[in-house]
Design a protein around this motif. Structure first.
Motif, mmCIF file in Angstrom:
data_model
loop_
_atom_site.group_PDB
_atom_site.id
_atom_site.type_symbol
_atom_site.label_atom_id
_atom_site.label_comp_id
_atom_site.label_asym_id
_atom_site.label_seq_id
_atom_site.Cartn_x
_atom_site.Cartn_y
_atom_site.Cartn_z
ATOM 1 N N ILE A 1 0.834 -1.208 0.000
ATOM 2 C CA ILE A 1 0.000 0.000 0.000
ATOM 3 C C ILE A 1 0.864 1.251 0.000
ATOM 4 O O ILE A 1 0.615 2.195 -0.753
ATOM 5 C CB ILE A 1 -0.963 -0.023 1.202
ATOM 6 C CG1 ILE A 1 -2.037 -1.081 0.986
ATOM 7 C CG2 ILE A 1 -1.606 1.336 1.421
ATOM 8 C CD1 ILE A 1 -2.919 -1.337 2.192
ATOM 9 N N CYS A 2 1.904 1.267 0.825
ATOM 10 C CA CYS A 2 2.793 2.435 0.881
ATOM 11 C C CYS A 2 3.524 2.649 -0.436
ATOM 12 O O CYS A 2 3.675 3.784 -0.902
ATOM 13 C CB CYS A 2 3.797 2.274 2.016
ATOM 14 S SG CYS A 2 3.063 2.361 3.648
ATOM 15 N N THR A 3 3.973 1.564 -1.060
ATOM 16 C CA THR A 3 4.683 1.673 -2.334
ATOM 17 C C THR A 3 3.766 2.191 -3.431
ATOM 18 O O THR A 3 4.149 3.071 -4.215
ATOM 19 C CB THR A 3 5.273 0.307 -2.733
ATOM 20 O OG1 THR A 3 6.136 -0.137 -1.693
ATOM 21 C CG2 THR A 3 6.042 0.406 -4.028
ATOM 22 N N LEU B 1 4.116 5.582 -5.586
ATOM 23 C CA LEU B 1 4.195 5.570 -7.047
ATOM 24 C C LEU B 1 3.115 6.433 -7.681
ATOM 25 O O LEU B 1 3.268 6.899 -8.813
ATOM 26 C CB LEU B 1 4.096 4.135 -7.570
ATOM 27 C CG LEU B 1 5.263 3.217 -7.245
ATOM 28 C CD1 LEU B 1 5.003 1.823 -7.792
ATOM 29 C CD2 LEU B 1 6.560 3.770 -7.793
ATOM 30 N N LYS B 2 2.031 6.666 -6.970
ATOM 31 C CA LYS B 2 0.969 7.524 -7.499
ATOM 32 C C LYS B 2 1.439 8.966 -7.608
ATOM 33 O O LYS B 2 0.937 9.734 -8.421
ATOM 34 C CB LYS B 2 -0.264 7.431 -6.610
ATOM 35 C CG LYS B 2 -1.475 8.086 -7.201
ATOM 36 C CD LYS B 2 -2.715 7.812 -6.409
ATOM 37 C CE LYS B 2 -3.891 8.425 -7.130
ATOM 38 N NZ LYS B 2 -5.152 8.082 -6.520
ATOM 39 N N LYS B 3 2.411 9.346 -6.792
ATOM 40 C CA LYS B 3 2.939 10.715 -6.819
ATOM 41 C C LYS B 3 3.948 10.934 -7.953
ATOM 42 O O LYS B 3 4.267 12.072 -8.269
ATOM 43 C CB LYS B 3 3.610 11.054 -5.489
ATOM 44 C CG LYS B 3 2.701 10.936 -4.301
ATOM 45 C CD LYS B 3 1.666 12.010 -4.296
ATOM 46 C CE LYS B 3 0.810 11.913 -3.052
ATOM 47 N NZ LYS B 3 -0.339 12.802 -3.124
ATOM 48 N N VAL B 4 4.449 9.859 -8.560
ATOM 49 C CA VAL B 4 5.406 9.968 -9.659
ATOM 50 C C VAL B 4 4.600 9.981 -10.966
ATOM 51 O O VAL B 4 3.960 8.983 -11.301
ATOM 52 C CB VAL B 4 6.404 8.796 -9.654
ATOM 53 C CG1 VAL B 4 7.396 8.904 -10.794
ATOM 54 C CG2 VAL B 4 7.124 8.727 -8.319
ATOM 55 N N ASN C 1 2.647 6.856 -12.526
ATOM 56 C CA ASN C 1 1.217 6.915 -12.262
ATOM 57 C C ASN C 1 0.425 6.621 -13.540
ATOM 58 O O ASN C 1 -0.511 5.832 -13.525
ATOM 59 C CB ASN C 1 0.835 8.288 -11.710
ATOM 60 C CG ASN C 1 -0.622 8.367 -11.319
ATOM 61 O OD1 ASN C 1 -1.306 7.361 -11.215
ATOM 62 N ND2 ASN C 1 -1.100 9.571 -11.107
ATOM 63 N N SER C 2 0.818 7.220 -14.646
ATOM 64 C CA SER C 2 0.082 6.999 -15.891
ATOM 65 C C SER C 2 0.326 5.599 -16.450
ATOM 66 O O SER C 2 -0.536 5.044 -17.125
ATOM 67 C CB SER C 2 0.475 8.052 -16.922
ATOM 68 O OG SER C 2 1.846 7.933 -17.243
ATOM 69 N N TRP C 3 1.470 5.011 -16.156
ATOM 70 C CA TRP C 3 1.786 3.685 -16.704
ATOM 71 C C TRP C 3 1.237 2.552 -15.843
ATOM 72 O O TRP C 3 0.609 1.629 -16.335
ATOM 73 C CB TRP C 3 3.301 3.546 -16.842
ATOM 74 C CG TRP C 3 3.736 2.206 -17.308
ATOM 75 C CD1 TRP C 3 3.569 1.684 -18.554
ATOM 76 C CD2 TRP C 3 4.385 1.194 -16.535
ATOM 77 N NE1 TRP C 3 4.086 0.407 -18.595
ATOM 78 C CE2 TRP C 3 4.596 0.086 -17.382
ATOM 79 C CE3 TRP C 3 4.812 1.118 -15.213
ATOM 80 C CZ2 TRP C 3 5.205 -1.075 -16.931
ATOM 81 C CZ3 TRP C 3 5.425 -0.036 -14.789
ATOM 82 C CH2 TRP C 3 5.609 -1.106 -15.653
ATOM 83 N N THR D 1 -3.510 6.773 -0.130
ATOM 84 C CA THR D 1 -3.634 8.229 -0.129
ATOM 85 C C THR D 1 -4.814 8.702 0.715
ATOM 86 O O THR D 1 -4.720 9.723 1.388
ATOM 87 C CB THR D 1 -3.774 8.768 -1.561
ATOM 88 O OG1 THR D 1 -4.846 8.100 -2.216
ATOM 89 C CG2 THR D 1 -2.498 8.565 -2.338
ATOM 90 N N ARG D 2 -5.914 7.971 0.700
ATOM 91 C CA ARG D 2 -7.087 8.406 1.466
ATOM 92 C C ARG D 2 -6.960 8.095 2.954
ATOM 93 O O ARG D 2 -7.456 8.839 3.791
ATOM 94 C CB ARG D 2 -8.349 7.753 0.921
ATOM 95 C CG ARG D 2 -8.724 8.283 -0.433
ATOM 96 C CD ARG D 2 -10.053 7.756 -0.863
ATOM 97 N NE ARG D 2 -10.362 8.214 -2.217
ATOM 98 C CZ ARG D 2 -11.369 7.765 -2.926
ATOM 99 N NH1 ARG D 2 -12.165 6.836 -2.426
ATOM 100 N NH2 ARG D 2 -11.588 8.230 -4.141
#
Length: 76
Positions: A20-22, A26-29, A33-35, A55-56
């Motif tokens: 979950i942390c990873t 990765l969502k912030k990169v 994120n798009s890939w 994130t939530r």
């Protein structure tokens, strides 16, 4: 006493928290994120859902990581 033929619950919890942390990181990169997190359904949707949880519920996830770290370092 450990049993080599089965998984331990604390190991699965550590893996889940790290996953979950990873994914939340990765969502912030933007490029990753798009890939990686663009698919919301299917097998690849697990990454997206873990990122949303991270994130939530970032405070609960962070506290869970601290509790699990204390458990692994001092009690196990």
């Amino acid at each position: 006493k450990t049993n080599d033929s089965s998984y331990s619950l604390d190991g699965i919890l550590v893996f889940g928290l790290l996953f979950i942390c990873t994914c939340a990181y990765l969502k912030k990169v933007p490029r990753l994120n798009s890939w990686l997190l663009s698919e919301k359904k299917g097998v690849w949707g697990v990454f997206y859902k873990a990122a949303v949880i991270g994130t939530r519920l970032h405070i609960a996830v962070a506290l869970s990581c601290l509790v699990m770290a204390f458990y692994v370092i001092f009690l196990k």
